[in-house]
Design a protein around this motif. Structure first.
Motif, mmCIF file in Angstrom:
data_model
loop_
_atom_site.group_PDB
_atom_site.id
_atom_site.type_symbol
_atom_site.label_atom_id
_atom_site.label_comp_id
_atom_site.label_asym_id
_atom_site.label_seq_id
_atom_site.Cartn_x
_atom_site.Cartn_y
_atom_site.Cartn_z
ATOM 1 N N ALA A 1 0.844 -1.202 0.000
ATOM 2 C CA ALA A 1 0.000 0.000 0.000
ATOM 3 C C ALA A 1 0.880 1.254 0.000
ATOM 4 O O ALA A 1 1.228 1.791 1.055
ATOM 5 N N ILE A 2 1.256 1.710 -1.191
ATOM 6 C CA ILE A 2 2.109 2.886 -1.364
ATOM 7 C C ILE A 2 1.222 4.081 -1.712
ATOM 8 O O ILE A 2 0.386 4.001 -2.618
ATOM 9 N N ILE A 3 1.389 5.191 -1.003
ATOM 10 C CA ILE A 3 0.543 6.358 -1.250
ATOM 11 C C ILE A 3 1.293 7.504 -1.924
ATOM 12 O O ILE A 3 0.672 8.465 -2.373
ATOM 13 N N VAL B 1 6.373 6.384 0.150
ATOM 14 C CA VAL B 1 5.618 6.598 1.385
ATOM 15 C C VAL B 1 4.572 5.493 1.455
ATOM 16 O O VAL B 1 3.723 5.366 0.564
ATOM 17 N N TYR B 2 4.644 4.683 2.514
ATOM 18 C CA TYR B 2 3.711 3.581 2.713
ATOM 19 C C TYR B 2 2.592 4.007 3.648
ATOM 20 O O TYR B 2 2.813 4.756 4.607
ATOM 21 N N ARG B 3 1.412 3.503 3.355
ATOM 22 C CA ARG B 3 0.259 3.841 4.196
ATOM 23 C C ARG B 3 0.464 3.367 5.630
ATOM 24 O O ARG B 3 0.096 4.046 6.592
ATOM 25 N N ASP B 4 1.074 2.159 5.780
ATOM 26 C CA ASP B 4 1.287 1.571 7.101
ATOM 27 C C ASP B 4 2.760 1.224 7.279
ATOM 28 O O ASP B 4 3.498 1.038 6.309
ATOM 29 N N HIS B 5 3.171 1.132 8.513
ATOM 30 C CA HIS B 5 4.569 0.815 8.809
ATOM 31 C C HIS B 5 4.891 -0.592 8.302
ATOM 32 O O HIS B 5 4.135 -1.534 8.547
ATOM 33 N N PRO B 6 6.018 -0.772 7.582
ATOM 34 C CA PRO B 6 6.362 -2.107 7.070
ATOM 35 C C PRO B 6 6.718 -3.108 8.162
ATOM 36 O O PRO B 6 6.682 -4.318 7.920
ATOM 37 N N ASP C 1 15.236 -13.456 16.226
ATOM 38 C CA ASP C 1 14.606 -14.461 17.085
ATOM 39 C C ASP C 1 13.108 -14.259 17.236
ATOM 40 O O ASP C 1 12.397 -15.189 17.632
ATOM 41 N N GLU C 2 12.610 -13.056 16.979
ATOM 42 C CA GLU C 2 11.193 -12.784 17.117
ATOM 43 C C GLU C 2 10.796 -11.645 16.185
ATOM 44 O O GLU C 2 11.650 -10.849 15.767
ATOM 45 N N PRO C 3 9.517 -11.570 15.813
ATOM 46 C CA PRO C 3 9.085 -10.489 14.926
ATOM 47 C C PRO C 3 9.254 -9.120 15.588
ATOM 48 O O PRO C 3 9.280 -8.997 16.817
ATOM 49 N N LEU C 4 9.361 -8.106 14.746
ATOM 50 C CA LEU C 4 9.460 -6.726 15.209
ATOM 51 C C LEU C 4 8.166 -6.011 14.831
ATOM 52 O O LEU C 4 7.816 -5.936 13.653
ATOM 53 N N GLN C 5 7.467 -5.491 15.815
ATOM 54 C CA GLN C 5 6.197 -4.803 15.588
ATOM 55 C C GLN C 5 6.378 -3.305 15.799
ATOM 56 O O GLN C 5 6.975 -2.878 16.783
ATOM 57 N N ALA C 6 5.895 -2.528 14.837
ATOM 58 C CA ALA C 6 5.938 -1.067 14.947
ATOM 59 C C ALA C 6 4.639 -0.505 14.397
ATOM 60 O O ALA C 6 4.025 -1.072 13.495
ATOM 61 N N GLU C 7 4.208 0.605 14.958
ATOM 62 C CA GLU C 7 3.004 1.284 14.493
ATOM 63 C C GLU C 7 3.401 2.540 13.744
ATOM 64 O O GLU C 7 4.428 3.166 14.031
ATOM 65 N N GLY C 8 2.591 2.912 12.779
ATOM 66 C CA GLY C 8 2.868 4.158 12.066
ATOM 67 C C GLY C 8 2.082 4.234 10.771
ATOM 68 O O GLY C 8 1.700 3.220 10.191
ATOM 69 N N GLU C 9 1.837 5.464 10.340
ATOM 70 C CA GLU C 9 1.184 5.727 9.073
ATOM 71 C C GLU C 9 2.031 6.708 8.281
ATOM 72 O O GLU C 9 2.830 7.466 8.845
ATOM 73 N N ASN C 10 1.872 6.684 6.950
ATOM 74 C CA ASN C 10 2.638 7.580 6.068
ATOM 75 C C ASN C 10 4.134 7.453 6.353
ATOM 76 O O ASN C 10 4.822 8.433 6.645
ATOM 77 N N VAL C 11 4.627 6.226 6.244
ATOM 78 C CA VAL C 11 6.006 5.900 6.621
ATOM 79 C C VAL C 11 6.883 5.927 5.374
ATOM 80 O O VAL C 11 6.592 5.287 4.377
ATOM 81 N N GLU C 12 7.989 6.651 5.467
ATOM 82 C CA GLU C 12 8.895 6.825 4.336
ATOM 83 C C GLU C 12 9.945 5.714 4.308
ATOM 84 O O GLU C 12 10.529 5.371 5.339
ATOM 85 N N GLU D 1 24.194 8.626 13.715
ATOM 86 C CA GLU D 1 22.763 8.891 13.681
ATOM 87 C C GLU D 1 22.013 7.655 13.183
ATOM 88 O O GLU D 1 22.550 6.842 12.431
ATOM 89 N N ALA D 2 20.759 7.512 13.606
ATOM 90 C CA ALA D 2 19.910 6.437 13.092
ATOM 91 C C ALA D 2 19.604 6.702 11.620
ATOM 92 O O ALA D 2 19.382 7.846 11.214
ATOM 93 N N SER D 3 19.593 5.651 10.828
ATOM 94 C CA SER D 3 19.319 5.800 9.407
ATOM 95 C C SER D 3 17.818 5.801 9.159
ATOM 96 O O SER D 3 17.032 5.332 9.993
ATOM 97 N N PRO D 4 17.389 6.294 8.001
ATOM 98 C CA PRO D 4 15.994 6.108 7.610
ATOM 99 C C PRO D 4 15.744 4.656 7.244
ATOM 100 O O PRO D 4 16.675 3.861 7.082
ATOM 101 N N LEU D 5 14.482 4.285 7.112
ATOM 102 C CA LEU D 5 14.150 2.968 6.584
ATOM 103 C C LEU D 5 14.634 2.882 5.145
ATOM 104 O O LEU D 5 14.498 3.832 4.374
ATOM 105 N N TYR D 6 15.175 1.720 4.774
ATOM 106 C CA TYR D 6 15.870 1.607 3.492
ATOM 107 C C TYR D 6 15.837 0.165 3.019
ATOM 108 O O TYR D 6 15.808 -0.765 3.825
ATOM 109 N N ARG D 7 15.839 -0.020 1.705
ATOM 110 C CA ARG D 7 16.081 -1.348 1.144
ATOM 111 C C ARG D 7 16.783 -1.210 -0.191
ATOM 112 O O ARG D 7 16.607 -0.229 -0.915
ATOM 113 N N ASN D 8 17.573 -2.212 -0.498
ATOM 114 C CA ASN D 8 18.314 -2.282 -1.748
ATOM 115 C C ASN D 8 17.568 -3.250 -2.667
ATOM 116 O O ASN D 8 17.479 -4.436 -2.372
#
Length: 296
Positions: free
Chosen positions: A51-53, A240-245, A212-223, A117-124
Motif C-alpha cells: 500500500a504505497i501512497i 511513502v507507505y500507508r502503514d509501517h512495514p 529471534d522474534e518479529p518486530l512490531q511497529a506502528e505508524g502511518e505515512n512511513v517513508e 545517527e539512526a538511518s531512515p528505513l531503506y532497502r536495496n
C-alpha cells in the motif's frame, strides 16, 4: 542461506488463510532471491505490504566511478574521509545516506561510512548487501526482526529487505557496505550439494545469527528509501507507505538477514600462512569473494 527457520506465527500450510484473533486475515508476502525459483521466505503482515501512497525521487550520493587506468596501486585512507565527523561524533551521518562510494565495478560496489545517527528505513532492490562492522555497535531493525551488530560482524541483508541502522553506545559506528548486483551466498566449495555447510568449512550454521522474534511497529505515512536500477544507472526512490512495514507477525523460509562474526571464522592455517582463496573466503558472490585475513 543453507537452512530453514520459522519465527512468530505462521499457518500450517503455505498460501492458506492465516487469521487474526478478530477473524480478519493476515497478508502473505513472498520475498525470494529469484522469484519462485530459488530460496525464499513467506512473511505475514497485519496490513497490505504494497500500500504505497506516494513516491518521489531520492537523490543518491555520488555514484560516479572513475576508471583505474592506467592501473595504479592505491592506499585508501578511509578514516580520513570522516575525520571531521569523528570529532563531531558523526553528526548528521547515518549508515545509509552517509555512505561514500570508494570502489566499484559491474559486480559489486563498496561504500564506507562513519555514522552516529539512526538511518531512515531503506532497502536495496538491486542485490544483497554484506555490511562489515569495523567498529562500534548497532541495532539493525528489519522487516524480519531485530539483529544486534558489533565490531567484527558481517551483517547479511538480502535484496528487498527493508531495514534501518541504529548506532548504539558512544563509539562511532564505522562500516564497509558491500553492495552486490546479485546474490551473496557461502562459498560453494564449503557447501554440500544440498546446501549444508560441510565439516571442513571454517564456520557452520551455528555461527549465523538471525532474528529471534518479529518486530512490531506502528505508524502511518512511513517513508522508505529504495535503491534500484533505472535508465540512467543506479537511482533512488522515496516511497511513502500507508502503514509501517514492520508489522510482520511471523515468517518462515530460507531467506532472511543474519550476522556472522569474524571471530567465529576458524581459518585453515599452515606453518607460516595459507594463501587465498579458498582458505580465507567468507561470503561469495557469483564472481566475487569477501576475503578476511587473520593475524597469527
Amino acid at each position: 542461506m543453507a537452512y530453514y527457520r520459522q519465527v512468530g506465527s505462521v499457518p500450517p500450510k503455505r498460501h492458506t488463510q492465516h487469521r487474526r484473533p478478530d477473524g480478519g486475515l493476515y497478508y502473505e508476502e513472498l520475498i525470494g532471491q529469484e522469484g519462485f525459483s530459488s530460496d525464499s521466505s513467506l512473511l505475514y503482515h497485519r496490513h497490505i505490504p504494497a500500500a504505497i501512497i506516494d513516491s518521489q525521487p531520492w537523490d543518491l550520493p555520488d555514484q560516479t566511478l572513475t576508471p583505474n587506468h592506467p592501473l595504479t596501486p592505491r592506499h585508501l585512507r578511509l578514516h580520513a574521509l570522516f575525520a571531521a565527523d569523528d570529532d563531531a561524533r558523526g553528526k548528521g551521518a547515518d549508515a545509509v545516506t552517509g555512505r561514500r562510494l570508494i570502489l566499484g565495478n559491474d559486480e559489486v560496489r563498496i561504500g564506507y561510512v562513519a555514522a552516529h545517527e539512526a538511518s531512515p528505513l531503506y532497502r536495496n532492490a538491486i542485490g544483497d548487501e554484506c555490511v562489515y562492522v569495523e567498529s562500534g555497535a548497532a541495532t539493525v531493525e528489519t522487516v524480519f526482526g531485530t539483529l544486534t551488530a558489533r565490531a567484527g560482524d558481517y551483517v547479511m541483508l538480502p535484496r528487498a529487505c527493508t531495514h534501518r541502522w541504529i548506532p548504539e553506545g558512544d563509539e562511532l559506528l564505522r562500516i564497509y557496505a558491500i553492495e552486490a548486483t546479485g546474490h551473496i551466498a557461502p562459498a560453494r566449495h564449503y557447501l554440500s550439494r544440498f546446501g549444508q555447510l560441510l565439516e571442513h568449512a571454517p564456520y557452520c550454521e551455528r555461527d549465523l545469527h538471525g532474528p529471534d522474534e518479529p518486530l512490531q511497529a506502528e505508524g502511518e505515512n512511513v517513508e522508505v528509501l529504495v535503491k534500484h536500477r533505472g535508465s540512467t544507472g543506479i537511482v533512488g526512490t522515496r516511497f511513502v507507505y500507508r502503514d509501517h512495514p514492520f508489522d510482520v507477525v511471523g515468517w518462515d523460509g530460507c531467506l532472511y538477514p543474519y550476522t556472522f562474526n569474524i571471530a567465529d571464522f576458524e581459518p585453515i592455517t599452515g606453518r607460516i600462512h595459507q594463501p587465498p582463496p579458498p582458505t580465507k573466503s567468507s561470503p561469495e558472490k557469483v564472481s566475487s569473494f569477501a576475503t578476511s585475513f587473520h593475524a597469527k
